[in-house]
Design an enzyme around this catalytic site. Structure first.
Site, short mmCIF file in Angstrom:
data_model
loop_
_atom_site.label_atom_id
_atom_site.label_comp_id
_atom_site.label_asym_id
_atom_site.label_seq_id
_atom_site.Cartn_x
_atom_site.Cartn_y
_atom_site.Cartn_z
N LYS A 54 -126.63 21.08 61.14
CA LYS A 54 -126.10 22.40 60.79
C LYS A 54 -127.15 23.51 60.80
O LYS A 54 -126.83 24.68 60.99
CB LYS A 54 -125.45 22.33 59.41
CG LYS A 54 -124.16 21.54 59.35
CD LYS A 54 -123.00 22.28 59.96
CE LYS A 54 -121.67 21.60 59.68
NZ LYS A 54 -120.53 22.35 60.23
N SER A 79 -118.67 22.38 52.99
CA SER A 79 -118.58 21.18 52.16
C SER A 79 -119.95 20.63 51.79
O SER A 79 -120.05 19.65 51.07
CB SER A 79 -117.79 20.09 52.91
OG SER A 79 -118.44 19.74 54.12
N GLU A 205 -113.47 10.90 64.57
CA GLU A 205 -112.99 11.41 63.28
C GLU A 205 -112.73 10.25 62.33
O GLU A 205 -112.45 9.13 62.78
CB GLU A 205 -111.66 12.16 63.47
CG GLU A 205 -111.75 13.45 64.23
CD GLU A 205 -110.40 14.15 64.28
OE1 GLU A 205 -110.28 15.24 63.70
OE2 GLU A 205 -109.47 13.61 64.92
N GLY A 209 -108.51 11.61 58.60
CA GLY A 209 -108.61 13.04 58.95
C GLY A 209 -108.56 13.25 60.45
O GLY A 209 -109.54 13.71 61.05
N ASP A 211 -107.03 15.35 62.46
CA ASP A 211 -106.41 16.60 62.88
C ASP A 211 -106.76 16.98 64.32
O ASP A 211 -105.90 17.49 65.05
CB ASP A 211 -106.80 17.75 61.93
CG ASP A 211 -108.30 17.90 61.78
OD1 ASP A 211 -108.95 16.96 61.30
OD2 ASP A 211 -108.83 18.96 62.16
N SER A 304 -125.14 12.87 62.82
CA SER A 304 -125.11 14.30 62.50
C SER A 304 -125.78 14.68 61.19
O SER A 304 -126.15 15.84 61.00
CB SER A 304 -123.66 14.80 62.51
OG SER A 304 -122.87 14.07 61.59
#
Length: 319
Positions: A54, A79, A205, A209, A211, A304
């Site tokens: 990030k 989060s 995923e 979750g 989506d 990640s």
């Protein structure tokens, strides 16, 4: 159709991040290769500044703000990992940060965010709309809002992880990337398809979750209830509009992994690779180890993030 993020944007972000972000190592394991039947190249973004990829996107976006905007400060909602990334980016640039964080975010991530000098505001992720709350917070205080993935400069910054991996491995047949809001895989797929057009890009995923998988199958963004999963960094209920527009064009498939498969991957990374990764950071590796992503040839996987407390880590990998 105008492409919101290009390989030139990612290369420009890489130049901006040079000497600021870490060029994280690529790790190999013969044991892993034998288990999955492929040559696997692991990009260790758990060793990035703030412990996650990030920082790349947050700094790329923050560094482009005007001196006037930096003087007023930066806002973000997250989060956990984007929170730390924006907090550190703001500090590096002489600015300040106010971060909206879910109440149930692991305390270690809250403490790290505060440790970088940010002010923390909490909300209930299961009842509150973080985008609306975050936008109102930024507007009320006159802050520049840097969202976790719905921003071209953020996406371009995240894409530098895949760009480095491709540069350091010369060629890959498949790239495996964790998916939350979709920023990492949007940037990664943009970089990968530009550098190696024939590469297969697979997102991963948590099964609870899914989506993005549902959205790609439906051809439009699909909303699900906020998932309850140990992979808290991937607890998205709907893909981003911008990220989905990219991923719909460039992502070849989405695999799903269970919480138990994630735990197994965390344990394997610790025992065999000597790497500590958080649940969200482990989903790509989990997909390979569990066979959810059939592997052959040369496979790259992005770990990640690694932000997990010792107590939580021990609890998750026990047994």
């Amino acid at each position: 159709m105008t492409t919101p993020v290009t390989i030139d944007d990612i290369r420009d972000a890489a130049a901006r991040l040079a000497g600021v972000a870490h060029r994280t190592p690529v790790v190999r394991s013969r044991t892993l290769d034998d288990l999955v039947g492929a040559e696997v190249f692991i990009k260790c973004e758990n060793l990035q500044r703030v412990g996650a990829f990030k920082f790349r996107g947050a700094y790329n976006a923050a560094s482009r703000l005007s001196p006037e905007q930096l003087a007023k400060g930066i806002a973000a909602y997250s989060s956990g990992n984007h929170a730390q990334a924006v907090a550190l980016a703001a500090r590096e640039l002489g600015s300040s940060a106010v971060i909206l964080i879910p109440e149930d975010t692991p305390q270690s991530k809250k403490d790290a965010t505060a440790g970088y000098g940010a002010e923390i505001v909490t909300y209930d992720r299961y009842t509150g709309d973080r985008v609306a709350i975050g936008e109102a917070l930024a507007a009320d205080r006159g802050l520049a809002l840097i969202p976790p993935y719905e921003h071209p400069h953020v996406i371009a910054g995240q894409g530098t992880a895949a760009l480095e991996l491709l540069e350091d491995t010369e060629s890959l047949d498949t790239l495996v990337v964790p998916v939350g809001g979709g920023g990492l895989i949007a940037g990664s797929s943009t970089a990968a398809k530009a550098v190696r057009p024939g590469i297969r890009v697979v997102g991963v995923e948590p099964a609870a979750g899914d989506d993005t998988k549902r959205s790609l199958e439906a051809g439009e963004r699909v909303s699900i209830p906020v998932p309850r999963t140990i992979a808290d960094g991937q607890a998205a209920s709907i893909p981003g509009e911008l990220t989905f527009s990219i991923n719909q064009r460039l992502v070849d498939d989405i695999a799903l992994v269970t919480d138990d498969q994630v735990r197994d991957a965390m344990r394997f990374a610790f025992e065999r690779l000597k790497l500590v990764i958080e649940p969200s950071g482990a989903t790509g590796l989990a997909a390979l180890l569990s066979g959810q992503v059939p592997a052959s040839g040369r496979v790259g996987v992005i770990l990640s993030g690694g932000n997990v407390s010792p107590e939580r880590f021990a609890e998750l990998i026990a047994g």
